[in-house]
Design an enzyme around this catalytic site. Structure first.
Site, short mmCIF file in Angstrom:
data_model
loop_
_atom_site.label_atom_id
_atom_site.label_comp_id
_atom_site.label_asym_id
_atom_site.label_seq_id
_atom_site.Cartn_x
_atom_site.Cartn_y
_atom_site.Cartn_z
N SER A 104 7.36 -8.71 6.86
CA SER A 104 6.98 -9.21 5.28
C SER A 104 8.15 -8.74 4.13
O SER A 104 8.47 -9.30 3.52
CB SER A 104 5.89 -8.12 4.83
OG SER A 104 6.41 -6.39 4.52
N LYS A 174 8.95 -2.94 0.23
CA LYS A 174 8.66 -3.45 -0.64
C LYS A 174 10.11 -4.15 -1.83
O LYS A 174 11.06 -3.54 -1.81
CB LYS A 174 7.61 -4.48 -1.34
CG LYS A 174 6.42 -4.50 -0.50
CD LYS A 174 6.05 -4.88 0.52
CE LYS A 174 4.70 -5.10 1.17
NZ LYS A 174 4.20 -6.61 2.05
#
Length: 320
Positions: A104, A174
């Site tokens: 991701s 993230k």
């Protein structure tokens, strides 16, 4: 005086010295000086064991016997214990290693990379900033359905002291794109805007991806973040379950600052991927932090400082 002392200890009433020059007694006197005691010479100039012990003890009493150093094997458990305590303290307060389990964050981070996370600055009140890559605890079951590993005893111990990433902690990594007070918006395929300013994300968004996803699952959004929350997105935009796709949770996709573990600062493993994780330049563009009615604020501290200096200057002039 030295000759007389030696003669008295020899027990021959000085007969051996009759008719001899005075220098004949010098060797005996020299022996007495070498032993450290004028009265401590034994017969034929040899030093007795008693005088040697007395010399070791000295005038202040018995001398301390040097301690025998511990063997390496006795000190080894102590050294290991100290090392473990230091490793645990470093993991708790300074730096911790984390493993990247998915794609991701490509291409910034690859699956299997090991990153070092700074855990020290949050202890001093520092909060995440836009552009930083952060590790945070799962806010509200974001990892539901993700496969979990079953570590063995050694892996559990090493992760406990921070030498291996923990397999039990449910953490995510993230990039922060918005902080408290920001308005984040995605229309169509992008660009992503923060407070009305478009971000140029080509330097870190995965090649071939668009900054925003044209779907009805969360790729189109406009949110205003309250204080104490951040908005996070993966660099591989079309392969990241981030704030966009968790807007139905209790935090509406936002991550509480209190759940942030720290900022990822270095890719430590593998060796051929060593490098830092800096904040991209697009987050430094002018006007990104602009807030309504804030134009006059930078001048206020200067005016206050000037008002505070004037009385001091006048007082110093009056004193002179």
């Amino acid at each position: 005086m030295g000759d007389v002392a030696v003669g008295a200890r020899s027990g021959h009433d000085g007969e051996e010295h009759r008719g001899r020059p005075a220098e004949s007694a010098v060797p005996a006197a020299d022996s007495a000086v070498t032993s450290g005691s004028d009265s401590g010479a034994a017969e034929d100039g040899r030093v007795t064991d008693e005088h040697t012990t007395a010399d070791d003890e000295g005038p202040g009493g018995p001398a301390r016997t040097p301690k025998k150093p511990r063997s390496f094997w006795k000190e080894l458990p102590i050294l290991i214990g100290i090392a473990l305590v230091l490793a645990l303290l470093i993991k708790t307060f300074l730096v911790q290693a984390f493993s990247i389990p998915s794609d991701s964050m490509q291409n910034t981070l690859q699956q299997g990379d090991r990153v070092l996370v700074d855990k020290l600055t949050p202890w001093f009140g520092s909060e995440p900033e836009r552009g930083e890559v952060v590790v945070f605890h799962d806010p509200d079951n974001w990892l539901a359905g993700e496969p979990t590993t079953d570590p063995n005893a050694l892996q559990t111990f090493l992760s406990w002291i921070g030498l291996m990433p923990s397999a039990e902690e449910k953490d995510l990594i993230k990039r922060v794109v918005g902080v408290g007070g920001d308005t984040i918006e995605c229309k169509g395929t992008g660009p992503l805007t923060v407070n009305g300013k478009a971000l140029d994300e080509r330097s870190y968004v995965y090649a071939g991806n668009t900054p925003c996803s044209a779907d009805d699952q969360g790729g189109q959004f406009k949110v205003k973040l309250p204080e104490g929350y951040i908005w996070v997105m993966g660099d591989h935009r079309q392969n990241s379950r981030d704030s966009r796709y968790n807007q139905s949770d209790k935090n509406h996709g936002m991550v509480p600052v209190k759940d942030v573990v720290g900022r990822a600062v270095v890719v430590a493993w593998p060796i051929n991927r060593w490098g830092t994780l800096p904040v991209p330049d697009t987050f430094d563009q002018s006007g990104l932090n602009a807030q309504p009615n804030a134009a006059g604020l930078p001048v206020a501290p200067q005016g206050i400082a000037l008002l505070g200096v004037v009385p001091v200057v006048l007082w110093r002039r009056r004193k002179r």
